[in-house]
Design an enzyme around this catalytic site. Sequence first.
Site, short mmCIF file in Angstrom:
data_model
loop_
_atom_site.label_atom_id
_atom_site.label_comp_id
_atom_site.label_asym_id
_atom_site.label_seq_id
_atom_site.Cartn_x
_atom_site.Cartn_y
_atom_site.Cartn_z
N THR A 1 8.80 18.28 1.05
CA THR A 1 7.96 17.19 1.50
C THR A 1 7.20 16.53 0.36
OG1 THR A 1 6.05 18.62 1.91
CG2 THR A 1 7.65 18.39 3.70
N VAL A 2 6.70 15.34 0.61
CA VAL A 2 5.75 14.67 -0.28
C VAL A 2 4.49 14.36 0.53
CG1 VAL A 2 7.44 13.67 -1.85
CG2 VAL A 2 6.84 12.42 0.22
N TYR B 1 5.48 7.24 15.20
CA TYR B 1 6.71 8.02 15.05
C TYR B 1 7.18 8.55 16.40
CZ TYR B 1 6.37 7.84 10.01
OH TYR B 1 6.34 7.39 8.71
N TRP C 1 14.42 13.72 -0.37
CA TRP C 1 13.91 12.78 -1.36
C TRP C 1 14.64 12.93 -2.68
CZ3 TRP C 1 11.26 9.26 0.95
CH2 TRP C 1 10.40 9.57 2.03
N CYS D 1 5.88 6.49 2.36
CA CYS D 1 5.22 7.50 3.20
C CYS D 1 3.72 7.28 3.33
CB CYS D 1 5.48 8.88 2.60
SG CYS D 1 4.62 10.22 3.44
N GLU E 1 0.11 19.52 0.93
CA GLU E 1 -0.47 19.00 2.17
C GLU E 1 -1.41 17.84 1.84
OE1 GLU E 1 -1.79 17.61 5.23
OE2 GLU E 1 -0.26 19.15 5.51
N SER E 2 -1.08 16.66 2.36
CA SER E 2 -1.82 15.46 1.97
C SER E 2 -3.30 15.56 2.32
CB SER E 2 -1.20 14.23 2.63
OG SER E 2 -1.29 14.30 4.04
N ARG F 1 11.35 22.39 4.16
CA ARG F 1 11.63 20.99 3.91
C ARG F 1 10.85 20.54 2.68
NH1 ARG F 1 10.32 21.14 9.56
NH2 ARG F 1 12.23 21.35 10.78
#
Length: 327
Positions: free
Chosen positions: A138-139, A201, A103, A70, A154-155, A136
Amino acid sequence: MLHPTSGSARCANGTRSDPSSPSCSNTASQWRKKTRQAQNSAQSRSAGPTGEGGFKAEAGRYRLYVALICPWASRTLIARALKGLEDVIPVTIVNPTLTDQGWQFGGYPGADEDPLFDSTYMHELYTRADPEFTGRATVPVLWDMKQNVMVNNESADILRMLDTAFEELVPSDVRLFPEAIGDQIETLNKRVYDKLNNGVYKSGFASSQKAYDEAVSEVFETLDMLEEKLTGDYIFGDQLTETDIRIFVTLIRFDAAYYGIFKTNRRQIADYPRLSAYMERILRLPGVRDTVDMDHITRGYYSIKALNPNGIRPVGPDHITKLLEAV
Protein backbone atom coordinates in the site's frame (compact mmCIF):
# COMPACT_ATOMS: atom_id res chain seq x y z
CA MET A 1 9.65 -3.00 12.79
CA LEU A 2 6.71 -4.83 11.23
CA HIS A 3 3.72 -5.43 13.46
CA PRO A 4 0.39 -7.14 12.70
CA THR A 5 -2.50 -4.70 12.90
CA SER A 6 -5.93 -4.17 11.46
CA GLY A 7 -5.02 -0.63 10.44
CA SER A 8 -7.41 1.69 8.67
CA ALA A 9 -7.99 2.96 5.16
CA ARG A 10 -5.06 3.05 2.78
CA CYS A 11 -4.50 2.56 -0.94
CA ALA A 12 -3.48 -0.93 -1.94
CA ASN A 13 -2.34 -2.87 -4.97
CA GLY A 14 -5.78 -3.87 -6.08
CA THR A 15 -8.00 -3.64 -3.02
CA ARG A 16 -8.35 -1.79 0.22
CA SER A 17 -7.75 -3.45 3.55
CA ASP A 18 -11.39 -4.45 3.24
CA PRO A 19 -11.44 -6.42 -0.02
CA SER A 20 -15.10 -5.61 -0.56
CA SER A 21 -14.20 -1.92 -0.87
CA PRO A 22 -11.46 -1.34 -3.45
CA SER A 23 -9.35 1.77 -3.16
CA CYS A 24 -7.56 3.97 -5.70
CA SER A 25 -7.07 0.97 -7.92
CA ASN A 26 -8.17 -1.88 -10.09
CA THR A 27 -9.90 -4.64 -8.18
CA ALA A 28 -7.99 -7.33 -10.07
CA SER A 29 -4.63 -8.11 -8.52
CA GLN A 30 -2.58 -11.28 -8.46
CA TRP A 31 -0.42 -10.15 -5.57
CA ARG A 32 -2.83 -10.75 -2.68
CA LYS A 33 -1.80 -12.34 0.57
CA LYS A 34 -2.64 -12.04 4.24
CA THR A 35 -2.20 -8.46 5.45
CA ARG A 36 0.42 -7.25 7.88
CA GLN A 37 1.36 -3.64 8.42
CA ALA A 38 4.36 -1.54 9.43
CA GLN A 39 3.65 0.43 12.58
CA ASN A 40 6.41 2.56 14.06
CA SER A 41 6.69 6.21 14.88
CA ALA A 42 9.15 8.98 14.07
CA GLN A 43 9.73 10.92 17.25
CA SER A 44 12.08 13.68 18.32
CA ARG A 45 13.48 11.79 21.27
CA SER A 46 11.78 8.59 22.28
CA ALA A 47 9.45 5.83 21.19
CA GLY A 48 6.06 6.87 19.96
CA PRO A 49 2.67 5.31 20.68
CA THR A 50 2.69 3.03 17.63
CA GLY A 51 6.17 1.53 17.72
CA GLU A 52 9.08 0.30 19.74
CA GLY A 53 12.35 2.17 20.11
CA GLY A 54 11.33 5.28 18.18
CA PHE A 55 12.94 6.98 15.22
CA LYS A 56 14.80 10.25 15.71
CA ALA A 57 13.48 13.13 13.63
CA GLU A 58 16.34 14.04 11.28
CA ALA A 59 16.44 15.95 8.01
CA GLY A 60 17.01 13.71 5.00
CA ARG A 61 16.58 10.49 6.94
CA TYR A 62 13.06 9.59 5.81
CA ARG A 63 11.47 9.18 2.39
CA LEU A 64 7.74 9.29 1.67
CA TYR A 65 6.38 7.01 -1.07
CA VAL A 66 3.02 8.13 -2.50
CA ALA A 67 0.59 7.83 -5.39
CA LEU A 68 -0.88 11.15 -6.51
CA ILE A 69 -4.13 9.41 -7.47
CA CYS A 70 -4.61 8.23 -3.90
CA PRO A 71 -6.47 10.51 -1.47
CA TRP A 72 -4.99 8.77 1.56
CA ALA A 73 -1.44 9.20 0.31
CA SER A 74 -2.19 12.77 -0.75
CA ARG A 75 -3.20 13.82 2.73
CA THR A 76 0.32 13.00 3.94
CA LEU A 77 1.72 15.12 1.09
CA ILE A 78 -0.49 18.01 2.15
CA ALA A 79 0.62 17.71 5.78
CA ARG A 80 4.25 17.67 4.61
CA ALA A 81 3.65 20.89 2.68
CA LEU A 82 1.70 22.70 5.40
CA LYS A 83 4.35 21.83 7.98
CA GLY A 84 7.16 23.05 5.73
CA LEU A 85 8.88 19.67 5.53
CA GLU A 86 9.56 19.55 1.77
CA ASP A 87 13.32 19.94 2.31
CA VAL A 88 13.33 17.50 5.23
CA ILE A 89 11.44 14.54 3.77
CA PRO A 90 11.95 13.72 0.06
CA VAL A 91 9.12 12.11 -1.91
CA THR A 92 8.89 9.31 -4.48
CA ILE A 93 5.76 9.18 -6.67
CA VAL A 94 4.56 5.91 -8.20
CA ASN A 95 2.81 5.33 -11.52
CA PRO A 96 -0.92 6.21 -11.30
CA THR A 97 -2.03 3.09 -13.18
CA LEU A 98 -2.24 -0.16 -11.22
CA THR A 99 -0.67 -3.31 -12.64
CA ASP A 100 -1.46 -6.89 -11.70
CA GLN A 101 1.47 -6.59 -9.28
CA GLY A 102 0.27 -3.35 -7.79
CA TRP A 103 1.92 0.05 -7.71
CA GLN A 104 4.80 0.40 -10.15
CA PHE A 105 7.69 2.86 -10.28
CA GLY A 106 8.29 5.10 -13.29
CA GLY A 107 6.83 4.65 -16.75
CA TYR A 108 4.55 7.72 -16.68
CA PRO A 109 5.14 11.50 -16.69
CA GLY A 110 5.61 12.66 -13.13
CA ALA A 111 6.19 9.13 -11.81
CA ASP A 112 9.58 8.41 -10.24
CA GLU A 113 11.92 5.47 -10.37
CA ASP A 114 12.77 4.03 -6.97
CA PRO A 115 15.89 5.99 -5.98
CA LEU A 116 16.87 3.71 -3.11
CA PHE A 117 16.73 0.17 -4.45
CA ASP A 118 15.78 0.50 -8.12
CA SER A 119 12.64 -1.52 -7.38
CA THR A 120 10.14 -2.15 -10.16
CA TYR A 121 7.10 -2.56 -7.91
CA MET A 122 6.11 -1.27 -4.50
CA HIS A 123 5.76 -4.79 -3.15
CA GLU A 124 9.55 -5.21 -3.49
CA LEU A 125 9.98 -2.49 -0.87
CA TYR A 126 7.66 -4.36 1.46
CA THR A 127 9.50 -7.65 1.15
CA ARG A 128 12.79 -5.81 1.59
CA ALA A 129 11.44 -4.49 4.88
CA ASP A 130 10.28 -7.97 5.88
CA PRO A 131 11.09 -11.00 3.71
CA GLU A 132 8.16 -12.81 5.33
CA PHE A 133 5.68 -10.03 4.59
CA THR A 134 2.40 -11.26 3.16
CA GLY A 135 -0.08 -8.57 2.30
CA ARG A 136 -0.92 -5.74 -0.03
CA ALA A 137 1.76 -3.22 -0.89
CA THR A 138 0.00 0.00 0.00
CA VAL A 139 0.81 3.70 -0.18
CA PRO A 140 1.77 5.91 1.53
CA VAL A 141 4.95 4.49 3.03
CA LEU A 142 7.35 6.36 5.29
CA TRP A 143 10.79 4.78 4.91
CA ASP A 144 13.83 5.19 7.18
CA MET A 145 16.81 5.50 4.81
CA LYS A 146 19.29 5.29 7.70
CA GLN A 147 18.19 1.90 8.98
CA ASN A 148 16.56 0.77 5.71
CA VAL A 149 13.32 -0.11 7.45
CA MET A 150 9.70 0.84 6.95
CA VAL A 151 8.59 3.27 9.62
CA ASN A 152 4.88 3.25 8.86
CA ASN A 153 2.41 2.63 6.04
CA GLU A 154 -0.76 3.99 7.63
CA SER A 155 -1.69 7.45 6.36
CA ALA A 156 -3.48 8.47 9.57
CA ASP A 157 -0.37 7.70 11.63
CA ILE A 158 1.99 9.40 9.18
CA LEU A 159 -0.18 12.51 9.14
CA ARG A 160 0.01 12.73 12.95
CA MET A 161 3.79 12.15 12.90
CA LEU A 162 4.32 14.95 10.41
CA ASP A 163 2.22 17.24 12.57
CA THR A 164 4.45 17.01 15.64
CA ALA A 165 7.55 14.83 15.31
CA PHE A 166 9.67 17.29 13.31
CA GLU A 167 8.73 20.38 15.30
CA GLU A 168 12.24 20.81 16.73
CA LEU A 169 13.73 20.81 13.23
CA VAL A 170 11.07 22.92 11.53
CA PRO A 171 8.97 24.90 14.03
CA SER A 172 5.48 25.61 12.77
CA ASP A 173 2.39 27.50 13.88
CA VAL A 174 0.24 24.92 12.10
CA ARG A 175 -1.24 22.29 14.41
CA LEU A 176 -3.39 19.80 12.52
CA PHE A 177 -4.55 17.92 15.61
CA PRO A 178 -5.05 20.46 18.40
CA GLU A 179 -5.71 18.55 21.61
CA ALA A 180 -8.36 21.02 22.74
CA ILE A 181 -10.75 19.80 20.04
CA GLY A 182 -9.26 16.32 19.63
CA ASP A 183 -12.48 14.50 20.51
CA GLN A 184 -14.46 16.53 17.97
CA ILE A 185 -11.86 15.83 15.30
CA GLU A 186 -11.92 12.09 15.97
CA THR A 187 -15.72 11.97 15.89
CA LEU A 188 -16.03 13.84 12.60
CA ASN A 189 -13.08 11.97 11.07
CA LYS A 190 -14.92 8.72 11.63
CA ARG A 191 -18.07 9.90 9.87
CA VAL A 192 -16.16 11.55 7.01
CA TYR A 193 -14.14 8.40 6.43
CA ASP A 194 -17.05 5.97 6.48
CA LYS A 195 -19.64 8.02 4.61
CA LEU A 196 -17.51 10.17 2.28
CA ASN A 197 -13.86 9.14 1.84
CA ASN A 198 -14.76 5.48 1.74
CA GLY A 199 -18.37 6.15 0.76
CA VAL A 200 -17.48 7.07 -2.81
CA TYR A 201 -15.66 3.74 -3.13
CA LYS A 202 -18.60 1.83 -1.68
CA SER A 203 -20.76 3.51 -4.28
CA GLY A 204 -18.40 2.86 -7.17
CA PHE A 205 -17.75 -0.78 -6.35
CA ALA A 206 -21.24 -1.69 -5.13
CA SER A 207 -22.25 -5.15 -6.28
CA SER A 208 -26.00 -4.58 -5.95
CA GLN A 209 -28.46 -1.76 -6.56
CA LYS A 210 -29.35 -1.73 -2.87
CA ALA A 211 -25.72 -1.34 -1.81
CA TYR A 212 -25.20 1.43 -4.34
CA ASP A 213 -28.36 3.29 -3.30
CA GLU A 214 -27.34 3.16 0.37
CA ALA A 215 -23.75 4.25 -0.28
CA VAL A 216 -24.56 7.11 -2.62
CA SER A 217 -27.24 8.40 -0.25
CA GLU A 218 -24.70 8.46 2.58
CA VAL A 219 -22.21 10.33 0.40
CA PHE A 220 -24.65 13.15 -0.31
CA GLU A 221 -26.06 13.22 3.21
CA THR A 222 -22.51 13.82 4.40
CA LEU A 223 -21.85 16.50 1.78
CA ASP A 224 -25.11 18.20 2.77
CA MET A 225 -24.08 18.07 6.43
CA LEU A 226 -20.65 19.55 5.69
CA GLU A 227 -22.16 22.32 3.54
CA GLU A 228 -24.40 23.28 6.44
CA LYS A 229 -21.63 22.99 9.05
CA LEU A 230 -19.25 25.26 7.13
CA THR A 231 -19.84 28.63 8.76
CA GLY A 232 -16.17 29.66 9.02
CA ASP A 233 -13.09 29.25 6.87
CA TYR A 234 -12.64 25.63 7.96
CA ILE A 235 -14.78 22.83 9.30
CA PHE A 236 -14.03 23.73 12.94
CA GLY A 237 -14.25 27.48 12.43
CA ASP A 238 -11.09 29.46 11.80
CA GLN A 239 -8.62 26.68 12.67
CA LEU A 240 -7.31 24.37 9.95
CA THR A 241 -7.16 20.75 11.14
CA GLU A 242 -6.44 17.32 9.73
CA THR A 243 -10.19 16.88 9.21
CA ASP A 244 -10.06 19.61 6.57
CA ILE A 245 -7.30 17.70 4.77
CA ARG A 246 -9.33 14.48 4.93
CA ILE A 247 -12.34 16.24 3.43
CA PHE A 248 -10.35 18.17 0.81
CA VAL A 249 -8.71 15.14 -0.79
CA THR A 250 -12.15 13.73 -1.61
CA LEU A 251 -13.66 17.04 -2.70
CA ILE A 252 -10.89 17.83 -5.18
CA ARG A 253 -11.31 14.41 -6.85
CA PHE A 254 -15.09 14.38 -6.78
CA ASP A 255 -16.22 16.24 -9.90
CA ALA A 256 -13.38 15.01 -12.11
CA ALA A 257 -13.37 11.36 -11.03
CA TYR A 258 -15.94 10.12 -8.53
CA TYR A 259 -18.95 11.81 -10.18
CA GLY A 260 -18.34 9.73 -13.30
CA ILE A 261 -16.35 6.59 -12.54
CA PHE A 262 -18.02 5.91 -9.15
CA LYS A 263 -21.50 7.08 -10.22
CA THR A 264 -21.83 9.58 -7.38
CA ASN A 265 -23.71 11.81 -9.80
CA ARG A 266 -26.60 13.24 -7.82
CA ARG A 267 -24.71 16.55 -7.59
CA GLN A 268 -21.20 17.90 -8.16
CA ILE A 269 -19.16 19.78 -5.58
CA ALA A 270 -19.69 22.77 -7.91
CA ASP A 271 -23.34 22.64 -6.81
CA TYR A 272 -22.34 23.31 -3.17
CA PRO A 273 -21.39 27.01 -2.77
CA ARG A 274 -19.72 26.68 0.64
CA LEU A 275 -17.89 23.45 -0.13
CA SER A 276 -16.67 24.87 -3.43
CA ALA A 277 -15.25 27.97 -1.75
CA TYR A 278 -13.79 25.82 1.04
CA MET A 279 -12.11 23.50 -1.47
CA GLU A 280 -10.54 26.46 -3.26
CA ARG A 281 -9.48 28.02 0.04
CA ILE A 282 -7.54 24.89 1.01
CA LEU A 283 -6.15 24.51 -2.51
CA ARG A 284 -4.66 28.00 -2.17
CA LEU A 285 -2.83 27.22 1.08
CA PRO A 286 0.98 27.16 0.66
CA GLY A 287 2.12 24.01 -1.11
CA VAL A 288 -1.27 22.34 -1.44
CA ARG A 289 -1.72 22.98 -5.17
CA ASP A 290 1.52 21.08 -5.83
CA THR A 291 0.01 17.94 -4.31
CA VAL A 292 -2.88 17.87 -6.81
CA ASP A 293 -2.12 16.32 -10.21
CA MET A 294 -5.38 15.90 -12.09
CA ASP A 295 -3.67 14.00 -14.90
CA HIS A 296 -2.51 11.33 -12.43
CA ILE A 297 -5.90 11.34 -10.71
CA THR A 298 -8.02 10.84 -13.82
CA ARG A 299 -5.51 8.51 -15.43
CA GLY A 300 -5.56 6.29 -12.35
CA TYR A 301 -9.29 6.19 -11.72
CA TYR A 302 -10.35 5.82 -15.34
CA SER A 303 -7.87 2.97 -15.82
CA ILE A 304 -9.86 0.76 -13.43
CA LYS A 305 -10.76 -2.00 -15.86
CA ALA A 306 -13.61 -3.35 -13.76
CA LEU A 307 -15.38 0.01 -14.09
CA ASN A 308 -14.00 1.36 -17.37
CA PRO A 309 -12.78 -1.51 -19.57
CA ASN A 310 -11.71 0.68 -22.50
CA GLY A 311 -9.82 3.14 -20.34
CA ILE A 312 -11.38 6.22 -21.96
CA ARG A 313 -10.93 9.39 -19.92
CA PRO A 314 -13.45 12.24 -20.03
CA VAL A 315 -12.03 15.64 -20.99
CA GLY A 316 -13.63 17.69 -18.22
CA PRO A 317 -14.96 19.13 -16.17
CA ASP A 318 -13.93 22.60 -17.29
CA HIS A 319 -14.52 24.24 -13.91
CA ILE A 320 -11.90 22.01 -12.27
CA THR A 321 -9.42 22.63 -15.07
CA LYS A 322 -9.92 26.39 -14.77
CA LEU A 323 -9.63 26.28 -10.98
CA LEU A 324 -6.34 24.43 -11.07
CA GLU A 325 -5.00 26.79 -13.74
CA ALA A 326 -5.99 29.81 -11.69
CA VAL A 327 -4.34 28.73 -8.43
